[in-house]
Design a protein around this motif. Structure first.
Motif, PDB file in Angstrom:
ATOM      1  N   ALA A 161      -2.471 -11.226   3.092  1.00 60.59           N
ATOM      2  CA  ALA A 161      -3.376 -11.333   4.244  1.00 60.59           C
ATOM      3  C   ALA A 161      -2.793 -10.676   5.485  1.00 60.59           C
ATOM      4  O   ALA A 161      -3.024 -11.121   6.610  1.00 60.59           O
ATOM      5  CB  ALA A 161      -3.673 -12.810   4.528  1.00 60.59           C
ATOM      6  N   ALA A 162      -2.025  -9.602   5.300  1.00 58.06           N
ATOM      7  CA  ALA A 162      -1.296  -9.005   6.418  1.00 58.06           C
ATOM      8  C   ALA A 162      -2.016  -7.847   7.089  1.00 58.06           C
ATOM      9  O   ALA A 162      -1.657  -7.471   8.209  1.00 58.06           O
ATOM     10  CB  ALA A 162       0.079  -8.528   5.940  1.00 58.06           C
ATOM     11  N   GLY A 163      -3.008  -7.258   6.452  1.00 64.61           N
ATOM     12  CA  GLY A 163      -3.593  -6.016   6.940  1.00 64.61           C
ATOM     13  C   GLY A 163      -4.406  -6.160   8.213  1.00 64.61           C
ATOM     14  O   GLY A 163      -4.873  -7.248   8.575  1.00 64.61           O
TER      15      GLY A 163
ATOM     16  N   GLU B 151       2.560  -0.414   6.604  1.00 59.64           N
ATOM     17  CA  GLU B 151       2.812   0.538   5.523  1.00 59.64           C
ATOM     18  C   GLU B 151       1.726   0.475   4.461  1.00 59.64           C
ATOM     19  O   GLU B 151       1.455   1.458   3.775  1.00 59.64           O
ATOM     20  CB  GLU B 151       4.173   0.248   4.896  1.00 59.64           C
ATOM     21  CG  GLU B 151       4.498   1.133   3.701  1.00 59.64           C
ATOM     22  CD  GLU B 151       5.762   0.687   2.976  1.00 59.64           C
ATOM     23  OE1 GLU B 151       5.783   0.754   1.728  1.00 59.64           O
ATOM     24  OE2 GLU B 151       6.710   0.279   3.659  1.00 59.64           O
ATOM     25  N   GLY B 152       1.102  -0.687   4.297  1.00 64.64           N
ATOM     26  CA  GLY B 152       0.067  -0.836   3.287  1.00 64.64           C
ATOM     27  C   GLY B 152       0.261  -2.082   2.449  1.00 64.64           C
ATOM     28  O   GLY B 152       1.147  -2.911   2.713  1.00 64.64           O
ATOM     29  N   LEU B 153      -0.550  -2.197   1.423  1.00 61.96           N
ATOM     30  CA  LEU B 153      -0.574  -3.389   0.579  1.00 61.96           C
ATOM     31  C   LEU B 153       0.783  -3.692  -0.039  1.00 61.96           C
ATOM     32  O   LEU B 153       1.164  -4.861  -0.214  1.00 61.96           O
ATOM     33  CB  LEU B 153      -1.621  -3.210  -0.519  1.00 61.96           C
ATOM     34  CG  LEU B 153      -1.911  -4.401  -1.425  1.00 61.96           C
ATOM     35  CD1 LEU B 153      -2.494  -5.562  -0.619  1.00 61.96           C
ATOM     36  CD2 LEU B 153      -2.878  -3.997  -2.530  1.00 61.96           C
ATOM     37  N   SER B 154       1.531  -2.670  -0.381  1.00 58.29           N
ATOM     38  CA  SER B 154       2.816  -2.883  -1.042  1.00 58.29           C
ATOM     39  C   SER B 154       3.797  -3.643  -0.164  1.00 58.29           C
ATOM     40  O   SER B 154       4.631  -4.405  -0.663  1.00 58.29           O
ATOM     41  CB  SER B 154       3.423  -1.546  -1.472  1.00 58.29           C
ATOM     42  OG  SER B 154       2.631  -0.936  -2.476  1.00 58.29           O
ATOM     43  N   ALA B 155       3.717  -3.443   1.155  1.00 58.25           N
ATOM     44  CA  ALA B 155       4.600  -4.177   2.055  1.00 58.25           C
ATOM     45  C   ALA B 155       4.329  -5.670   1.974  1.00 58.25           C
ATOM     46  O   ALA B 155       5.257  -6.491   1.962  1.00 58.25           O
ATOM     47  CB  ALA B 155       4.422  -3.675   3.484  1.00 58.25           C
ATOM     48  N   SER B 156       3.052  -6.039   1.904  1.00 62.32           N
ATOM     49  CA  SER B 156       2.692  -7.452   1.772  1.00 62.32           C
ATOM     50  C   SER B 156       3.157  -8.008   0.434  1.00 62.32           C
ATOM     51  O   SER B 156       3.663  -9.131   0.349  1.00 62.32           O
ATOM     52  CB  SER B 156       1.174  -7.619   1.899  1.00 62.32           C
ATOM     53  OG  SER B 156       0.718  -7.218   3.163  1.00 62.32           O
ATOM     54  N   LEU B 157       2.991  -7.214  -0.611  1.00 58.30           N
ATOM     55  CA  LEU B 157       3.413  -7.647  -1.938  1.00 58.30           C
ATOM     56  C   LEU B 157       4.920  -7.885  -1.974  1.00 58.30           C
ATOM     57  O   LEU B 157       5.389  -8.914  -2.493  1.00 58.30           O
ATOM     58  CB  LEU B 157       3.011  -6.602  -2.975  1.00 58.30           C
ATOM     59  CG  LEU B 157       3.447  -6.873  -4.419  1.00 58.30           C
ATOM     60  CD1 LEU B 157       2.793  -8.134  -4.958  1.00 58.30           C
ATOM     61  CD2 LEU B 157       3.112  -5.678  -5.305  1.00 58.30           C
ATOM     62  N   ARG B 158       5.675  -6.958  -1.435  1.00 63.63           N
ATOM     63  CA  ARG B 158       7.132  -7.111  -1.433  1.00 63.63           C
ATOM     64  C   ARG B 158       7.553  -8.365  -0.665  1.00 63.63           C
ATOM     65  O   ARG B 158       8.412  -9.123  -1.112  1.00 63.63           O
ATOM     66  CB  ARG B 158       7.802  -5.876  -0.829  1.00 63.63           C
ATOM     67  CG  ARG B 158       7.656  -4.598  -1.662  1.00 63.63           C
ATOM     68  CD  ARG B 158       8.616  -3.523  -1.174  1.00 63.63           C
ATOM     69  NE  ARG B 158       8.432  -3.218   0.238  1.00 63.63           N
ATOM     70  CZ  ARG B 158       7.656  -2.255   0.715  1.00 63.63           C
ATOM     71  NH1 ARG B 158       6.949  -1.494  -0.122  1.00 63.63           N
ATOM     72  NH2 ARG B 158       7.565  -2.029   2.013  1.00 63.63           N
TER      73      ARG B 158
ATOM     74  N   ASP C 291      -0.050   1.967  -0.371  1.00 63.43           N
ATOM     75  CA  ASP C 291      -1.194   1.052  -0.391  1.00 63.43           C
ATOM     76  C   ASP C 291      -1.671   0.762  -1.806  1.00 63.43           C
ATOM     77  O   ASP C 291      -2.797   0.295  -1.990  1.00 63.43           O
ATOM     78  CB  ASP C 291      -2.347   1.647   0.424  1.00 63.43           C
ATOM     79  CG  ASP C 291      -3.255   0.570   1.009  1.00 63.43           C
ATOM     80  OD1 ASP C 291      -2.754  -0.517   1.326  1.00 63.43           O
ATOM     81  OD2 ASP C 291      -4.468   0.830   1.138  1.00 63.43           O
ATOM     82  N   THR C 292      -0.831   1.019  -2.808  1.00 64.03           N
ATOM     83  CA  THR C 292      -1.260   0.812  -4.196  1.00 64.03           C
ATOM     84  C   THR C 292      -0.876  -0.551  -4.737  1.00 64.03           C
ATOM     85  O   THR C 292      -1.342  -0.944  -5.801  1.00 64.03           O
ATOM     86  CB  THR C 292      -0.654   1.892  -5.117  1.00 64.03           C
ATOM     87  OG1 THR C 292       0.774   1.835  -5.026  1.00 64.03           O
ATOM     88  CG2 THR C 292      -1.135   3.276  -4.704  1.00 64.03           C
ATOM     89  N   GLY C 293      -0.023  -1.284  -4.036  1.00 61.75           N
ATOM     90  CA  GLY C 293       0.368  -2.604  -4.496  1.00 61.75           C
ATOM     91  C   GLY C 293       1.064  -2.546  -5.847  1.00 61.75           C
ATOM     92  O   GLY C 293       1.916  -1.697  -6.103  1.00 61.75           O
TER      93      GLY C 293
END
Length: 222
Positions: free
Chosen positions: A14-16, A86-93, A192-194
């Motif tokens: 939920a970071a975007g 940076e995108g979705l991957s930053a939230s995932l990490r 942004d590919t997660g």
């Protein structure tokens, strides 16, 4: 399929900033006034996920205030993706790092996997999550198509699990990722590919949930 007795954490991305939506989707509300984020947390909890981790980024103070307003703050673990832009991957990490840290504490049981959902699927149902994490048996429910399934699929969710909800063969959410994969994802997820490239290259089990819902995300207000 056997149901899982090991803890499975929920992870809400939920970071975007929600540039196409016009505001951070963590602050968006449904027609009933319930914030999407609150609804998603409740959905994961009702399905059996514990604890629920929420990754924040844009407008963090406002999102925290919203969760406090709805009495959600004590029931979730909040973590910040400092590089959320940076995108979705930053939230995932950030979410996976938080889940990894939980394993080292004595206050909470170590999650064996995480059920990951973005905040922008307000129609997500507890039954869909439950099908993926095994609190409802996959093999006894209609609409489950698992090409190439093996005897290993009869096992409950564990450290090696990779499952993704499918909607008429379209990959969607939730995604269930066992803890054995967390380190590799933290190291490899970019842009942004997660988790998508990792899931595509690691024989992820697609669990059809089209009989339960559409699984569609909301990108704009139109």
């Amino acid at each position: 399929m056997a149901t899982s007795s090991a803890p499975i954490a929920g992870l809400v991305l939920a970071a975007g900033a929600g540039s196409r939506y016009g505001m951070p989707k963590a602050l968006a509300r449904g027609d009933d006034g319930i914030p999407w984020l609150v609804r998603t947390i409740r959905t994961l909890t009702d399905a059996g996920c514990s604890p629920v981790i929420v990754v924040l980024g844009a407008e963090t103070a406002e999102v925290r205030a919203l969760l406090h307003q709805f009495g959600m703050t004590p029931s979730v673990i909040l973590t910040q993706a400092e590089d959320w832009a940076e995108g979705l991957s930053a939230s995932l990490r950030a979410g996976l790092r938080q889940a990894t840290e939980l394993q080292a504490t004595e206050l909470l049981p170590a999650p064996v996997a995480v059920a990951i959902v973005p905040v922008d699927i307000p129609g997500l149902l507890p039954g869909t999550v439950a099908r993926l994490i095994g609190t409802l048996p996959i093999d006894t429910l209609p609409g489950d198509t698992v090409p190439g399934a093996t005897d290993a699929d009869a096992n409950p969710v564990g450290p090696l699990t990779l499952r993704q909800a499918g909607f008429d063969a379209r990959p969607g959410h939730p995604v269930v990722i066992g803890r054995a994969h967390w380190g590799a994802l933290i190291d490899s997820a970019t842009g942004d590919t997660g988790a998508r490239p990792y899931l595509q290259s690691h024989n992820t089990r697609l669990v059809d949930c089209a009989d339960l819902e559409t699984g569609l995300d909301v990108d704009t207000r139109d």
